[in-house]
Design a protein around this motif. Structure first.
Motif, PDB file in Angstrom:
ATOM      1  N   LYS A   2      17.549   3.896  30.535  1.00 20.70           N
ATOM      2  CA  LYS A   2      16.354   3.673  30.972  1.00 20.70           C
ATOM      3  C   LYS A   2      15.242   4.799  30.941  1.00 20.70           C
ATOM      4  O   LYS A   2      14.258   4.793  30.594  1.00 20.70           O
ATOM      5  CB  LYS A   2      16.054   2.748  32.087  1.00 20.70           C
ATOM      6  CG  LYS A   2      14.589   2.254  32.408  1.00 20.70           C
ATOM      7  CD  LYS A   2      14.674   1.291  33.616  1.00 20.70           C
ATOM      8  CE  LYS A   2      13.347   0.875  34.004  1.00 20.70           C
ATOM      9  NZ  LYS A   2      13.375  -0.172  35.235  1.00 20.70           N
ATOM     10  N   ARG A   3      15.593   5.873  31.498  1.00 21.52           N
ATOM     11  CA  ARG A   3      14.985   7.005  31.790  1.00 21.52           C
ATOM     12  C   ARG A   3      14.709   7.878  30.358  1.00 21.52           C
ATOM     13  O   ARG A   3      13.753   8.232  30.244  1.00 21.52           O
ATOM     14  CB  ARG A   3      15.646   8.059  32.958  1.00 21.52           C
ATOM     15  CG  ARG A   3      14.724   9.492  33.128  1.00 21.52           C
ATOM     16  CD  ARG A   3      13.359   8.980  33.755  1.00 21.52           C
ATOM     17  NE  ARG A   3      12.842  10.198  34.216  1.00 21.52           N
ATOM     18  CZ  ARG A   3      11.550  10.441  34.249  1.00 21.52           C
ATOM     19  NH1 ARG A   3      10.741   9.460  33.941  1.00 21.52           N
ATOM     20  NH2 ARG A   3      11.113  11.357  34.536  1.00 21.52           N
ATOM     21  N   THR A  54      19.159  16.768  26.763  1.00 24.60           N
ATOM     22  CA  THR A  54      20.199  17.180  27.997  1.00 24.60           C
ATOM     23  C   THR A  54      19.821  16.034  28.965  1.00 24.60           C
ATOM     24  O   THR A  54      18.776  15.777  29.192  1.00 24.60           O
ATOM     25  CB  THR A  54      20.066  18.426  28.365  1.00 24.60           C
ATOM     26  OG1 THR A  54      18.667  18.480  29.007  1.00 24.60           O
ATOM     27  CG2 THR A  54      20.171  19.520  27.273  1.00 24.60           C
ATOM     28  N   MET A  55      20.806  16.049  30.110  1.00 24.80           N
ATOM     29  CA  MET A  55      20.477  15.324  31.245  1.00 24.80           C
ATOM     30  C   MET A  55      19.421  15.840  32.087  1.00 24.80           C
ATOM     31  O   MET A  55      18.547  15.348  32.850  1.00 24.80           O
ATOM     32  CB  MET A  55      21.743  15.259  32.095  1.00 24.80           C
ATOM     33  CG  MET A  55      22.722  14.231  31.450  1.00 24.80           C
ATOM     34  SD  MET A  55      22.460  12.570  31.869  1.00 24.80           S
ATOM     35  CE  MET A  55      23.949  11.703  31.127  1.00 24.80           C
ATOM     36  N   LYS A  56      19.411  17.370  32.140  1.00 22.79           N
ATOM     37  CA  LYS A  56      18.418  18.075  32.885  1.00 22.79           C
ATOM     38  C   LYS A  56      16.773  17.509  32.370  1.00 22.79           C
ATOM     39  O   LYS A  56      15.969  17.575  33.524  1.00 22.79           O
ATOM     40  CB  LYS A  56      18.524  19.383  32.676  1.00 22.79           C
ATOM     41  CG  LYS A  56      17.579  20.373  33.565  1.00 22.79           C
ATOM     42  CD  LYS A  56      17.758  21.655  33.473  1.00 22.79           C
ATOM     43  CE  LYS A  56      16.882  22.579  34.101  1.00 22.79           C
ATOM     44  NZ  LYS A  56      17.269  24.105  33.853  1.00 22.79           N
ATOM     45  N   GLY A  96      15.254  14.575  34.619  1.00 23.69           N
ATOM     46  CA  GLY A  96      14.863  14.930  36.131  1.00 23.69           C
ATOM     47  C   GLY A  96      15.989  15.233  36.895  1.00 23.69           C
ATOM     48  O   GLY A  96      17.141  15.208  36.654  1.00 23.69           O
ATOM     49  N   PRO A  97      15.662  15.874  38.043  1.00 18.96           N
ATOM     50  CA  PRO A  97      16.536  16.732  38.770  1.00 18.96           C
ATOM     51  C   PRO A  97      17.691  15.619  39.496  1.00 18.96           C
ATOM     52  O   PRO A  97      18.757  16.166  39.658  1.00 18.96           O
ATOM     53  CB  PRO A  97      15.502  16.843  39.981  1.00 18.96           C
ATOM     54  CG  PRO A  97      14.374  15.927  39.897  1.00 18.96           C
ATOM     55  CD  PRO A  97      14.180  15.760  38.571  1.00 18.96           C
ATOM     56  N   PHE A 143      24.674  16.137  35.719  1.00 14.41           N
ATOM     57  CA  PHE A 143      25.562  15.536  34.933  1.00 14.41           C
ATOM     58  C   PHE A 143      25.982  16.387  33.666  1.00 14.41           C
ATOM     59  O   PHE A 143      26.629  16.316  32.850  1.00 14.41           O
ATOM     60  CB  PHE A 143      25.148  14.375  34.636  1.00 14.41           C
ATOM     61  CG  PHE A 143      25.359  12.956  35.272  1.00 14.41           C
ATOM     62  CD1 PHE A 143      26.413  13.038  36.010  1.00 14.41           C
ATOM     63  CD2 PHE A 143      24.123  12.225  35.441  1.00 14.41           C
ATOM     64  CE1 PHE A 143      26.620  11.819  36.900  1.00 14.41           C
ATOM     65  CE2 PHE A 143      24.051  11.252  36.407  1.00 14.41           C
ATOM     66  CZ  PHE A 143      25.515  10.985  37.125  1.00 14.41           C
ATOM     67  N   ASP A 144      25.018  17.586  33.407  1.00  7.58           N
ATOM     68  CA  ASP A 144      25.166  18.473  32.288  1.00  7.58           C
ATOM     69  C   ASP A 144      26.244  19.212  32.542  1.00  7.58           C
ATOM     70  O   ASP A 144      26.418  19.637  33.758  1.00  7.58           O
ATOM     71  CB  ASP A 144      23.769  19.329  32.225  1.00  7.58           C
ATOM     72  CG  ASP A 144      22.712  18.510  31.267  1.00  7.58           C
ATOM     73  OD1 ASP A 144      23.163  18.032  30.600  1.00  7.58           O
ATOM     74  OD2 ASP A 144      21.400  18.654  31.699  1.00  7.58           O
TER      75      ASP A 144
END
Length: 468
Positions: free
Chosen positions: A444-445, A455-457, A460-461, A466-467
Motif C-alpha cells: 500500500k505504501r 528500497t524499503m527506506k 519511510g522510517p 527491512f533493507d
C-alpha cells in the motif's frame, strides 16, 4: 518422522528429467547439480527462453472454452509469429504487471535483484533476473521442446520413466528413459471459468464478451466499455485497477468478500457474484437481485486448474477435478512413486524460496542421503489435510504464517540428510517473517508513493530496517 522406508541407498536415481525451465524448474536443477550424485539432468522447456510465466508474449493468446471447469485439455499448440525463429506458447503474463511480492522476499537465497529494480519488481525485472539465474545451468536445458507423454514402469523393483518429447521447431520426436521426474510446469496453463446458469447461451450469443485474465495484455481494448471483472485476488485487483482507468465508470468488481487492499477503488464498485447470465439485453443478474444490462466485457480472474496432460497414463490419476494434485506428501513427493516430484504447487506463498527448499529435499532424497517416512505415514498426512481443508483448491493454499513455516520446515528437513547441506536452502528469520506479515502495508505504501521506490527506506522510517 517415524519408521523409515525405503531403506537408505534403495533408490537408484541417476537420470533426472525436469519439466519446465521456469522459476521452480531452474531451482531444482541447481540443487540437483550441487549434489553431484546424478549422471544426467535434462530440463525440457517448450519455449525458446527460460522464465515460465514470466516469459512474456505480447499477442499470443489462446481460445478458452466458456465455461471451463475440467483440467482435461490438450497440450498447448505452438504458434509461429511472423519472422519468428522459434514458436511461442500462450501464457498469463500481461504487459504492465508489477509483482505483489517485495524483492527482498521474492529473490532466491543466492542471487539478489539488481539495485535498480523496483521494490516490487516489474515483469521485465523478474524475467531478466531469471535469465541471469539460469546462466550456469543453461547447458542442461532442451529449449523449444514440448513433453507429450511420460509413462511409468518398474524394473527390478525400481521406478522407471519413459519420456516422449517433440521439438516445436522441426517436430522431431525423442523418447528417453529416466529414473526420476520433476514436474515443474507450473499451474497457470488451464484457466478456470466456473459454470453459472445461462453462461453457455450468453457465450453463444456474445462470443467476444467473456474472457479470462490469461488472455489479458493491455487495458486499451476496454476503453469506454461497460466492464465486470470477476475475482478479488491479486490479478483481479491489478487488472481491475488498470481497466478502471479507461472503461466506463465505475468498473464493477464481482467478489465474494470485500478486498482488504483498497487501491484505486475510486473507479471501482464492488458487487456480489453473478447468479445468472441473461441473453436479453446482454445482461447479468447478481446474487442480490441487481440486474446490469448492456455489458461489453466480463473478465474472469478466477485462477487456474492443476493439469498434467503428459501424465495421463498414470493410474490412479494424479489430477481429476483440477483443484489439487492427488497422492502427494507435503505438496512435493508422490507417495506411491517417490521418484515423481512436483514443485511450487502451493498458492498464497512465496514461490522462489519455497522452490529452493523443495529442490533441496528432492536432491537429498534422490541421492539416498535422506529417507522418506513409511507410506502409511505419508498417506495419513494427505488424509488429514483433506479432512481439515477439503479436497479442492484449499488443499494447496498456505498463506502467512504457514508459507513461512513450510519454507523453514523444508530447510530443516533437507538439513537432516546424512551429509548435512550441500547447497543450503533459505531459512526465514524473524525479520523476513515480519516483512511477510506486513505484506499489505508495504504494498500500500509503495503504491501511495507512485510505485517508484527501489528500497524499503524510501517508504519511510517504519520500513527502513527491512533493507539489507
Amino acid at each position: 518422522m517415524g519408521s523409515l522406508l525405503p531403506p537408505l541407498g534403495s533408490l537408484q536415481v541417476k537420470r533426472v528429467a525436469i519439466i519446465g525451465a521456469g522459476p521452480s524448474g531452474l531451482a531444482v536443477a541447481k540443487y540437483l547439480l550441487a549434489e553431484n550424485a546424478f549422471d544426467k539432468i535434462d530440463i525440457y522447456e517448450q519455449q525458446a527462453e527460460v522464465g515460465g510465466v514470466w516469459n512474456y508474449n505480447a499477442n499470443i493468446t489462446d481460445h478458452i472454452p466458456v465455461p471451463q471447469t475440467a483440467p482435461n485439455v490438450p497440450l498447448d499448440k505452438p504458434i509461429w509469429p511472423p519472422g519468428a525463429v522459434a514458436p511461442l506458447f500462450p501464457n498469463p503474463m500481461y504487459d504492465r504487471l508489477i509483482t505483489n511480492i517485495p524483492k527482498h522476499l521474492m529473490q532466491y537465497s543466492d542471487q539478489a535483484f539488481l539495485p535498480q529494480s523496483l521494490l516490487f519488481p516489474t515483469r521485465e525485472d523478474v524475467q531478466d533476473y531469471l535469465v541471469r539465474y539460469s546462466r550456469d545451468i543453461r547447458h542442461l536445458i532442451i529449449f523449444s521442446t514440448q513433453v507429450e507423454d511420460i509413462s511409468f514402469s518398474q524394473e527390478n523393483g525400481q521406478d522407471r520413466w519413459s519420456l516422449t518429447a517433440r521439438s516445436t521447431i522441426d517436430s522431431k520426436v525423442a523418447k528417453n528413459p529416466y529414473d526420476a521426474i520433476v514436474v515443474a510446469n507450473g499451474h497457470y496453463s488451464v484457466p478456470f471459468i466456473p459454470y453459472v446458469p445461462g453462461i453457455q447461451a450468453f457465450q453463444a450469443k456474445y462470443p467476444s464478451v467473456i474472457s479470462h485474465s490469461k488472455n489479458y495484455r493491455l487495458p486499451q481494448s476496454f476503453r469506454n466499455q461497460k466492464v465486470i471483472v470477476i475475482g478479488a485476488g491479486p490479478s483481479g485487483l491489478d487488472i481491475g485497477n488498470q481497466i478502471s482507468v479507461v472503461c466506463q465508470k465505475p468498473l464493477l468488481n464481482s467478489v465474494r468478500s470485500e478486498e482488504p487492499l483498497k487501491l484505486g477503488k475510486e473507479n471501482i464498485e464492488e458487487v456480489p457474484p453473478i447468479a445468472e447470465y441473461l441473453v436479453e439485453e446482454r445482461s447479468v443478474r447478481f446474487e442480490d437481485g441487481r440486474v446490469e444490462k448492456d455489458i461489453d466485457a466480463i473478465v474472469y480472474c478466477t485462477g487456474y486448474l492443476y493439469a498434467c496432460p503428459f501424465l495421463k497414463s498414470l493410474d490412479p490419476p494424479i489430477v481429476t477435478t483440477g483443484r489439487r494434485v492427488i497422492g502427494l506428501y507435503k505438496h512435493l513427493i508422490h507417495i506411491s512413486h517417490p521418484t515423481l516430484a512436483f514443485t511450487a504447487l502451493s498458492q498464497k506463498a512465496i514461490p522462489f524460496p519455497l522452490s529452493e527448499g523443495q529442490a533441496a529435499v528432492i536432491a537429498k532424497v534422490w541421492s539416498n542421503k535422506l529417507v522418506l517416512p513409511e507410506e502409511s505415514i505419508m498417506n495419513a498426512w494427505e488424509k488429514k489435510r483433506v479432512e481439515e481443508l477439503g479436497d479442492k483448491t484449499n488443499f494447496h493454499i498456505l498463506g502467512f504464517p504457514k508459507d513461512a513455516d513450510y519454507i523453514n520446515e523444508l530447510h530443516d528437513w533437507a538439513g537432516c540428510a546424512e551429509d548435512g547441506f550441500t547447497k543450503e536452502p533459505p531459512y526465514w528469520d524473524q525479520q523476513q517473517r515480519h516483512m511477510r506479515s506486513m505484506f499489505m502495508d508495504i504494498r500500500k505504501r509503495f503504491v501511495e508513493l507512485d510505485g517508484k521506490a527501489t528500497t524499503m527506506k524510501e517508504l519511510g522510517p517504519e520500513f527502513e530496517n527491512f533493507d539489507r
